[in-house]
Design a protein around this motif. Sequence first.
Motif, PDB file in Angstrom:
ATOM      1  N   HIS A 170      11.324  -1.185  12.123  1.00 53.11           N
ATOM      2  CA  HIS A 170      10.457  -0.395  11.247  1.00 53.11           C
ATOM      3  C   HIS A 170      10.086  -1.207  10.013  1.00 53.11           C
ATOM      4  CE1 HIS A 170      12.092   3.238  13.394  1.00 53.11           C
ATOM      5  NE2 HIS A 170      13.171   2.480  13.433  1.00 53.11           N
ATOM      6  N   SER A 171       9.196  -0.633   9.225  1.00 53.49           N
ATOM      7  CA  SER A 171       8.928  -1.157   7.882  1.00 53.49           C
ATOM      8  C   SER A 171       8.557   0.019   7.005  1.00 53.49           C
ATOM      9  CB  SER A 171       7.801  -2.201   7.895  1.00 53.49           C
ATOM     10  OG  SER A 171       6.566  -1.590   8.245  1.00 53.49           O
ATOM     11  N   GLY A 172       8.833  -0.123   5.721  1.00 60.75           N
ATOM     12  CA  GLY A 172       8.522   0.937   4.777  1.00 60.75           C
ATOM     13  C   GLY A 172       8.418   0.389   3.374  1.00 60.75           C
ATOM     14  N   THR A 173       7.854   1.165   2.489  1.00 56.19           N
ATOM     15  CA  THR A 173       7.721   0.766   1.092  1.00 56.19           C
ATOM     16  C   THR A 173       8.704   1.575   0.264  1.00 56.19           C
ATOM     17  OG1 THR A 173       5.391   0.224   1.386  1.00 56.19           O
ATOM     18  CG2 THR A 173       6.162   0.561  -0.868  1.00 56.19           C
ATOM     19  N   PHE A 174       9.648   0.868  -0.344  1.00 60.42           N
ATOM     20  CA  PHE A 174      10.707   1.498  -1.128  1.00 60.42           C
ATOM     21  C   PHE A 174      10.762   0.840  -2.494  1.00 60.42           C
ATOM     22  CE2 PHE A 174      12.172   1.038   3.359  1.00 60.42           C
ATOM     23  CZ  PHE A 174      11.828   2.325   3.775  1.00 60.42           C
ATOM     24  N   ALA A 175      10.755   1.657  -3.553  1.00 66.76           N
ATOM     25  CA  ALA A 175      10.706   1.142  -4.917  1.00 66.76           C
ATOM     26  C   ALA A 175       9.558   0.155  -5.073  1.00 66.76           C
ATOM     27  CB  ALA A 175      12.030   0.485  -5.296  1.00 66.76           C
ATOM     28  N   SER A 176       8.416   0.521  -4.485  1.00 64.78           N
ATOM     29  CA  SER A 176       7.167  -0.260  -4.570  1.00 64.78           C
ATOM     30  C   SER A 176       7.264  -1.617  -3.896  1.00 64.78           C
ATOM     31  CB  SER A 176       6.762  -0.439  -6.049  1.00 64.78           C
ATOM     32  OG  SER A 176       6.592   0.802  -6.684  1.00 64.78           O
ATOM     33  N   ARG A 177       8.213  -1.775  -2.976  1.00 60.24           N
ATOM     34  CA  ARG A 177       8.356  -3.048  -2.274  1.00 60.24           C
ATOM     35  C   ARG A 177       8.419  -2.790  -0.770  1.00 60.24           C
ATOM     36  NH1 ARG A 177      12.863  -6.629  -1.035  1.00 60.24           N
ATOM     37  NH2 ARG A 177      14.306  -5.091  -1.916  1.00 60.24           N
ATOM     38  N   LYS A 178       7.570  -3.522  -0.011  1.00 60.16           N
ATOM     39  CA  LYS A 178       7.575  -3.341   1.432  1.00 60.16           C
ATOM     40  C   LYS A 178       8.754  -4.076   2.048  1.00 60.16           C
ATOM     41  CE  LYS A 178       4.599  -3.322   5.511  1.00 60.16           C
ATOM     42  NZ  LYS A 178       3.233  -3.573   6.043  1.00 60.16           N
ATOM     43  N   ILE A 179       9.501  -3.373   2.910  1.00 63.76           N
ATOM     44  CA  ILE A 179      10.701  -3.932   3.522  1.00 63.76           C
ATOM     45  C   ILE A 179      10.639  -3.707   5.027  1.00 63.76           C
ATOM     46  CG2 ILE A 179      13.217  -3.717   3.728  1.00 63.76           C
ATOM     47  CD1 ILE A 179      13.320  -2.956   0.812  1.00 63.76           C
ATOM     48  N   ALA A 180      10.845  -4.781   5.780  1.00 63.72           N
ATOM     49  CA  ALA A 180      11.005  -4.670   7.228  1.00 63.72           C
ATOM     50  C   ALA A 180      12.498  -4.498   7.501  1.00 63.72           C
ATOM     51  CB  ALA A 180      10.479  -5.916   7.926  1.00 63.72           C
ATOM     52  N   ASN A 193      10.269   8.159   2.671  1.00 61.50           N
ATOM     53  CA  ASN A 193      11.019   8.312   1.430  1.00 61.50           C
ATOM     54  C   ASN A 193      10.867   7.070   0.554  1.00 61.50           C
ATOM     55  OD1 ASN A 193      12.764   9.004  -0.609  1.00 61.50           O
ATOM     56  ND2 ASN A 193      14.634   8.690   0.589  1.00 61.50           N
ATOM     57  N   PRO A 194       9.984   7.094  -0.423  1.00 63.26           N
ATOM     58  CA  PRO A 194       9.816   5.922  -1.290  1.00 63.26           C
ATOM     59  C   PRO A 194      11.044   5.645  -2.143  1.00 63.26           C
ATOM     60  CG  PRO A 194       8.598   7.785  -2.166  1.00 63.26           C
ATOM     61  CD  PRO A 194       9.094   8.200  -0.820  1.00 63.26           C
ATOM     62  N   ASP A 195      11.952   6.631  -2.219  1.00 67.09           N
ATOM     63  CA  ASP A 195      13.162   6.486  -3.028  1.00 67.09           C
ATOM     64  C   ASP A 195      14.370   6.057  -2.205  1.00 67.09           C
ATOM     65  OD1 ASP A 195      11.822   7.456  -5.375  1.00 67.09           O
ATOM     66  OD2 ASP A 195      11.999   9.475  -4.560  1.00 67.09           O
ATOM     67  N   SER A 196      14.136   5.580  -0.992  1.00 66.12           N
ATOM     68  CA  SER A 196      15.261   5.164  -0.151  1.00 66.12           C
ATOM     69  C   SER A 196      16.084   4.082  -0.831  1.00 66.12           C
ATOM     70  CB  SER A 196      14.763   4.644   1.196  1.00 66.12           C
ATOM     71  OG  SER A 196      15.838   4.103   1.950  1.00 66.12           O
ATOM     72  N   TRP A 197      17.391   4.160  -0.663  1.00 63.41           N
ATOM     73  CA  TRP A 197      18.292   3.172  -1.250  1.00 63.41           C
ATOM     74  C   TRP A 197      18.233   1.837  -0.510  1.00 63.41           C
ATOM     75  CZ3 TRP A 197      23.431   6.140  -2.649  1.00 63.41           C
ATOM     76  CH2 TRP A 197      23.101   7.260  -3.430  1.00 63.41           C
ATOM     77  N   LEU A 198      17.422   1.779   0.540  1.00 59.56           N
ATOM     78  CA  LEU A 198      17.184   0.486   1.206  1.00 59.56           C
ATOM     79  C   LEU A 198      16.578  -0.531   0.255  1.00 59.56           C
ATOM     80  CD1 LEU A 198      15.882   1.158   4.837  1.00 59.56           C
ATOM     81  CD2 LEU A 198      17.547  -0.579   4.170  1.00 59.56           C
ATOM     82  N   ALA A 199      16.016  -0.073  -0.835  1.00 59.60           N
ATOM     83  CA  ALA A 199      15.482  -0.995  -1.833  1.00 59.60           C
ATOM     84  C   ALA A 199      16.573  -1.858  -2.441  1.00 59.60           C
ATOM     85  CB  ALA A 199      14.773  -0.207  -2.947  1.00 59.60           C
ATOM     86  N   ALA A 200      17.836  -1.398  -2.340  1.00 59.99           N
ATOM     87  CA  ALA A 200      18.931  -2.125  -2.977  1.00 59.99           C
ATOM     88  C   ALA A 200      20.030  -2.559  -2.021  1.00 59.99           C
ATOM     89  CB  ALA A 200      19.564  -1.258  -4.079  1.00 59.99           C
TER      90      ALA A 200
END
Length: 509
Positions: free
Chosen positions: A60-70, A151-158
């Motif tokens: 998957h990919s998503g945008t979390f904390a304004s950053r796109k993450i695969a 969820n743009p607030d996913s903790w995957l950002a960190a």
Amino acid sequence: MALAPLAGLAPVTPAHARADSPATETTGAAEKSARQAPKPATDTATDPASLLPADALTHHSGTFASRKIAYTAKAGTLILRDETGKPTAHIFYTAYTQDGAPAAHRPVAYFFNGGPGAATAYLHLGAAGPSVLAFPSGNPADGANAKLAPNPDSWLAAADLVFLDAPGTGWSIPTDPQKAKDQFYGVTQDAKAFAKAIQLWASTNGRLESPRYLVGESYGGLRAIEVANALAEDQNILVNGLVMISPALDMTLLDTANDLLAQAFVLPSFELAGLALQHKLTPENATAHQEDAYSYALGPYLSTLVGREPTADAASDFYDDIAARTGLPRDVIVRERGRLQPVAHDVRSRDGRLYSLYDATLSIADPFPEGVDNAASPDAVLDGFTRAYGSAMQDYAATELNFRTELSYALLNMKVNAAWDYREGDNPIVRPIPTLRRLLALNPTLRVFIANGYYDLVCPYASSRWVVEHIPVGRNRIGLHVYPGGHMLYTRADSRTALAQDVKAFLTP
């Protein structure tokens, strides 16, 4: 959701390593039609675990904390075994790992909920996962019309995320129901099972050297302390930090029926909820109101409860103060003699509305306005809209994670809750604060993040604050954060965003 060492568990085998359980992999929506079906069920099947599908791998990919993450998602089960190698439980987990991130430096957060008897869908789809169950903005108690969304607030950002369901919850299945109580349904054995599952996932996935954080909600706060201790003692793994959301830190401090401190701790949450219902609580004055409410509760209010019961004018003034602060009916306060019991129907019911223990600002039409036994009085949160997390998890697992099963997802297993053994050694009820104090002293870099909601009457913010104020070593490594909302503060979009931002700073210091 809410409310002493045995021998270490023997090594366990991940489900994906079994010859009869190959992992599956998909890379996008176009391949969904080719996804593997669950194992065929037969009418003669007696083991529910036989209905669990193979482990599934999706990208998957998503945008979390304004950053796109695969990222890669894996849904599957781990098998716990006893000393003889016999399986004792299938532990369901969902892991999200960022593609291409250096494993040695990328933190891993391990999640569990509380209850006891609650599955991790609450934190998974409520706060930290890549998808969130959003409730209608005009009616936040409407679970029937809740929808999954990115969820743009996913903790995957960190951090990478691993959600683990306790035995008897979610799709985690004890192999012998008759032995499950002794094997898993207690403070000590529960902590050891989680510690072994965490060690297994980390070793299988090459993540033993990654920074490690434990995340628990409600009883999961107490569980986080016990699991950290079990990880150190049984698995030789030290954690970097604990994140506790609306935590039960000491069960006696939540016993409003018997403990005077517990009765004092709940008063500030009543007060802040009353201010919010009158539209008098704002971001600008919230801190000042918290301080004033806490000072009154631990000062004049508690001293009155401890002393001789007031009479005449002193009693009238005492009840007037509580009524003015909380907005609760004075006749109810007098009947309760100032000692408010949050579970009492007459405390929760007013003007035809029944207010929630889990968020004292949320209410439903009272189905028993004439009065009813407290045990028969439903809760707008626990019995209402949050039940939607269960069916949402079932759909999400099937459509997004390729994990399809005929088994219902056990969101909240009250049989597990009723069977729970709270004893720790000879102590009749668990008090893990000494364990936390020892962990902070033994691990000089251990940090703790505590989050509470203003309006939570189950695990009130005042109890967390009081515990922190009485930690002698490492108090400067404990952060206490309070947000608008109740026990599940993340159901409010603004609080979910604020929590995610604060947690990100905590996980990436």
